[in-house]
Design a protein around this motif. Structure first.
Motif, PDB file in Angstrom:
ATOM      1  N   ILE A   5       0.297  -5.224 -60.292  1.00 25.68           N
ATOM      2  CA  ILE A   5      -0.837  -4.469 -60.810  1.00 25.68           C
ATOM      3  C   ILE A   5      -0.466  -2.997 -60.705  1.00 25.68           C
ATOM      4  CG2 ILE A   5      -3.285  -3.949 -60.577  1.00 25.68           C
ATOM      5  CD1 ILE A   5      -3.622  -6.712 -59.281  1.00 25.68           C
ATOM      6  N   MET A   6      -0.412  -2.338 -61.859  1.00 27.26           N
ATOM      7  CA  MET A   6       0.106  -0.983 -61.928  1.00 27.26           C
ATOM      8  C   MET A   6      -0.877  -0.030 -62.588  1.00 27.26           C
ATOM      9  SD  MET A   6       2.705  -1.039 -65.191  1.00 27.26           S
ATOM     10  CE  MET A   6       2.483   0.720 -65.403  1.00 27.26           C
ATOM     11  N   GLY A   7      -0.644   1.256 -62.377  1.00 23.17           N
ATOM     12  CA  GLY A   7      -1.447   2.301 -62.991  1.00 23.17           C
ATOM     13  C   GLY A   7      -1.456   3.518 -62.087  1.00 23.17           C
ATOM     14  N   VAL A   8      -2.030   4.577 -62.591  1.00 23.77           N
ATOM     15  CA  VAL A   8      -2.096   5.812 -61.807  1.00 23.77           C
ATOM     16  C   VAL A   8      -2.984   5.594 -60.586  1.00 23.77           C
ATOM     17  CG1 VAL A   8      -1.672   7.299 -63.824  1.00 23.77           C
ATOM     18  CG2 VAL A   8      -4.033   6.770 -63.136  1.00 23.77           C
ATOM     19  N   SER A   9      -2.858   6.490 -59.635  1.00 19.44           N
ATOM     20  CA  SER A   9      -3.703   6.446 -58.446  1.00 19.44           C
ATOM     21  C   SER A   9      -5.170   6.504 -58.872  1.00 19.44           C
ATOM     22  CB  SER A   9      -3.371   7.626 -57.538  1.00 19.44           C
ATOM     23  OG  SER A   9      -4.114   7.541 -56.357  1.00 19.44           O
ATOM     24  N   GLY A  10      -5.993   5.687 -58.247  1.00 22.81           N
ATOM     25  CA  GLY A  10      -7.417   5.677 -58.561  1.00 22.81           C
ATOM     26  C   GLY A  10      -7.806   4.766 -59.704  1.00 22.81           C
ATOM     27  N   THR A  78       0.756  -4.366 -55.669  1.00 17.45           N
ATOM     28  CA  THR A  78       0.191  -3.184 -56.315  1.00 17.45           C
ATOM     29  C   THR A  78       1.209  -2.057 -56.205  1.00 17.45           C
ATOM     30  OG1 THR A  78      -0.929  -2.405 -54.315  1.00 17.45           O
ATOM     31  CG2 THR A  78      -2.188  -3.847 -55.783  1.00 17.45           C
ATOM     32  N   CYS A  79       1.401  -1.367 -57.311  1.00 16.63           N
ATOM     33  CA  CYS A  79       2.384  -0.272 -57.355  1.00 16.63           C
ATOM     34  C   CYS A  79       2.091   0.551 -58.599  1.00 16.63           C
ATOM     35  CB  CYS A  79       3.798  -0.850 -57.419  1.00 16.63           C
ATOM     36  SG  CYS A  79       5.097   0.380 -57.664  1.00 16.63           S
ATOM     37  N   SER A  80       2.129   1.863 -58.472  1.00 14.64           N
ATOM     38  CA  SER A  80       1.854   2.706 -59.626  1.00 14.64           C
ATOM     39  C   SER A  80       2.805   2.408 -60.786  1.00 14.64           C
ATOM     40  CB  SER A  80       1.916   4.180 -59.243  1.00 14.64           C
ATOM     41  OG  SER A  80       3.158   4.473 -58.624  1.00 14.64           O
ATOM     42  N   ALA A  81       4.099   2.199 -60.510  1.00 14.25           N
ATOM     43  CA  ALA A  81       5.092   1.843 -61.542  1.00 14.25           C
ATOM     44  C   ALA A  81       4.925   2.710 -62.795  1.00 14.25           C
ATOM     45  CB  ALA A  81       5.004   0.346 -61.866  1.00 14.25           C
ATOM     46  N   LEU A  82       4.851   4.005 -62.606  1.00 17.95           N
ATOM     47  CA  LEU A  82       4.487   4.924 -63.676  1.00 17.95           C
ATOM     48  C   LEU A  82       5.505   5.026 -64.808  1.00 17.95           C
ATOM     49  CD1 LEU A  82       3.086   7.830 -61.474  1.00 17.95           C
ATOM     50  CD2 LEU A  82       1.772   6.145 -62.776  1.00 17.95           C
ATOM     51  N   LYS A  83       6.767   4.877 -64.499  1.00 17.65           N
ATOM     52  CA  LYS A  83       7.819   5.029 -65.511  1.00 17.65           C
ATOM     53  C   LYS A  83       8.533   3.704 -65.745  1.00 17.65           C
ATOM     54  CE  LYS A  83       9.347   9.764 -64.407  1.00 17.65           C
ATOM     55  NZ  LYS A  83      10.560  10.519 -64.043  1.00 17.65           N
ATOM     56  N   TYR A  86      10.964   3.019 -63.057  1.00 13.78           N
ATOM     57  CA  TYR A  86      10.373   2.480 -61.827  1.00 13.78           C
ATOM     58  C   TYR A  86      10.149   0.966 -61.958  1.00 13.78           C
ATOM     59  CZ  TYR A  86       9.181   7.413 -60.912  1.00 13.78           C
ATOM     60  OH  TYR A  86       9.216   8.770 -60.718  1.00 13.78           O
ATOM     61  N   ARG A  87       9.705   0.545 -63.132  1.00 11.92           N
ATOM     62  CA  ARG A  87       9.509  -0.902 -63.347  1.00 11.92           C
ATOM     63  C   ARG A  87      10.859  -1.624 -63.343  1.00 11.92           C
ATOM     64  NH1 ARG A  87       5.724   1.796 -66.500  1.00 11.92           N
ATOM     65  NH2 ARG A  87       6.857   1.593 -68.458  1.00 11.92           N
ATOM     66  N   GLN A  88      11.884  -0.971 -63.870  1.00  7.41           N
ATOM     67  CA  GLN A  88      13.222  -1.556 -63.834  1.00  7.41           C
ATOM     68  C   GLN A  88      13.730  -1.652 -62.390  1.00  7.41           C
ATOM     69  OE1 GLN A  88      15.366  -2.520 -66.849  1.00  7.41           O
ATOM     70  NE2 GLN A  88      13.195  -2.891 -67.174  1.00  7.41           N
ATOM     71  N   LEU A  89      13.447  -0.649 -61.572  1.00  9.00           N
ATOM     72  CA  LEU A  89      13.816  -0.705 -60.149  1.00  9.00           C
ATOM     73  C   LEU A  89      13.101  -1.856 -59.455  1.00  9.00           C
ATOM     74  CD1 LEU A  89      13.860   3.101 -59.309  1.00  9.00           C
ATOM     75  CD2 LEU A  89      15.791   1.538 -59.050  1.00  9.00           C
ATOM     76  N   LEU A  90      11.843  -2.083 -59.793  1.00  6.64           N
ATOM     77  CA  LEU A  90      11.109  -3.205 -59.202  1.00  6.64           C
ATOM     78  C   LEU A  90      11.752  -4.535 -59.584  1.00  6.64           C
ATOM     79  CD1 LEU A  90       7.413  -2.060 -59.774  1.00  6.64           C
ATOM     80  CD2 LEU A  90       8.623  -2.191 -57.584  1.00  6.64           C
ATOM     81  N   LEU A  91      12.189  -4.633 -60.827  1.00 10.27           N
ATOM     82  CA  LEU A  91      12.766  -5.896 -61.315  1.00 10.27           C
ATOM     83  C   LEU A  91      14.217  -6.106 -60.901  1.00 10.27           C
ATOM     84  CD1 LEU A  91      11.340  -5.921 -64.956  1.00 10.27           C
ATOM     85  CD2 LEU A  91      10.507  -7.237 -62.982  1.00 10.27           C
ATOM     86  N   PHE A 145      -0.523  11.362 -64.561  1.00 12.88           N
ATOM     87  CA  PHE A 145      -0.713  11.197 -66.005  1.00 12.88           C
ATOM     88  C   PHE A 145       0.436  11.835 -66.787  1.00 12.88           C
ATOM     89  CE2 PHE A 145      -4.997   9.740 -65.260  1.00 12.88           C
ATOM     90  CZ  PHE A 145      -5.262   8.942 -66.368  1.00 12.88           C
ATOM     91  N   ASP A 146       0.936  12.974 -66.292  1.00 10.03           N
ATOM     92  CA  ASP A 146       2.033  13.660 -66.985  1.00 10.03           C
ATOM     93  C   ASP A 146       3.302  12.822 -67.022  1.00 10.03           C
ATOM     94  OD1 ASP A 146       0.356  15.826 -67.399  1.00 10.03           O
ATOM     95  OD2 ASP A 146       1.244  17.050 -65.796  1.00 10.03           O
ATOM     96  N   MET A 147       3.561  12.047 -65.986  1.00  9.07           N
ATOM     97  CA  MET A 147       4.797  11.264 -65.943  1.00  9.07           C
ATOM     98  C   MET A 147       4.614   9.824 -66.425  1.00  9.07           C
ATOM     99  SD  MET A 147       5.400  10.539 -61.858  1.00  9.07           S
ATOM    100  CE  MET A 147       7.037  11.070 -62.095  1.00  9.07           C
ATOM    101  N   LEU A 148       3.377   9.407 -66.666  1.00  8.87           N
ATOM    102  CA  LEU A 148       3.092   8.027 -67.048  1.00  8.87           C
ATOM    103  C   LEU A 148       3.782   7.637 -68.355  1.00  8.87           C
ATOM    104  CD1 LEU A 148       1.501   5.381 -66.601  1.00  8.87           C
ATOM    105  CD2 LEU A 148      -0.387   6.453 -67.863  1.00  8.87           C
ATOM    106  N   GLU A 149       4.522   6.546 -68.296  1.00  6.32           N
ATOM    107  CA  GLU A 149       5.116   5.910 -69.473  1.00  6.32           C
ATOM    108  C   GLU A 149       4.496   4.514 -69.542  1.00  6.32           C
ATOM    109  OE1 GLU A 149       9.353   5.873 -68.761  1.00  6.32           O
ATOM    110  OE2 GLU A 149       9.462   8.053 -68.740  1.00  6.32           O
ATOM    111  N   PRO A 150       3.434   4.360 -70.347  1.00  5.33           N
ATOM    112  CA  PRO A 150       2.798   3.041 -70.408  1.00  5.33           C
ATOM    113  C   PRO A 150       3.817   1.965 -70.770  1.00  5.33           C
ATOM    114  CG  PRO A 150       1.450   4.673 -71.533  1.00  5.33           C
ATOM    115  CD  PRO A 150       2.783   5.322 -71.224  1.00  5.33           C
TER     116      PRO A 150
END
Length: 181
Positions: A5-10, A78-83, A86-91, A145-150
């Motif tokens: 479950i990912m997304g920005v803080s909050g 749960t992890c922001s996984a903003l970029k 980052y998701r590639q690092l998780l995988l 939000f500035d670094m977020l890559e959906p």
């Protein structure tokens, strides 16, 4: 199945993760619990984390995903996984940092679904200002939000609107999970 479950803080990662963990009986790994003391202090003082700050944390979370997958258990992380990185690092762990192997890696891994909790800056900022006891300051939200890559569909990701209720969000994620198993 591993649900990230990912997304920005909050955005509601912990709330949705806890709800689904109780409903499904899956263990919940709260990504914030694995931040280093230095990362927590940095965020608590209003300084955004850099890629270098996040990498050891993401590699630790990768190890959790691998451990759960090897055990054959379902789990929620749960992890922001903003970029995408980052998701590639998780995988893929540290292999995602190697340019020669990273270019040959797929965008997704079977058995891992990303649920991106998406909402407006205004809504999330309002939530962050109202919450108590969290180290992440509302003043850092814009940097997220500035670094977020959906995530893209090729990353095996579901985008969920956080204006819905927690049970509605959970039901949408459960429907997506049922098509994965």
């Amino acid at each position: 199945m591993i649900l990230v479950i990912m997304g920005v803080s909050g955005s509601g990662k912990s709330t949705v993760g806890s709800f689904l963990s109780k409903k499904l009986g899956w263990p919940l790994h709260e990504g914030d619990d694995y931040h280093s003391k230095e990362n927590v202090e940095k965020m608590a003082s209003g300084v955004p984390l850099t890629d270098q700050d996040r990498t050891p944390w993401l590699l630790c979370l990768h190890d959790i995903i691998q451990r759960e997958m090897c055990a054959g258990t379902n789990a929620i992380l749960t992890c922001s996984a903003l970029k995408k990185l980052y998701r590639q690092l998780l995988l893929f762990g540290s292999r995602a940092l190697n340019p020669s192997s990273a270019s040959h890696q797929p965008d997704s891994v079977g058995g891992v679904l990303f649920a991106f909790l998406q909402g407006s800056y205004e809504l999330i900022h309002t939530r962050m200002v109202a919450r108590k006891g969290h180290f992440m300051l509302a003043s850092l939200l814009q940097s997220q939000f500035d670094m977020l890559e959906p995530p893209s569909e090729s990353e095996n990701a579901l985008t969920v609107d956080i204006q819905k209720s927690v049970p509605e969000i959970a039901a949408e994620i459960e429907r997506a999970l049922s098509t994965q198993q």
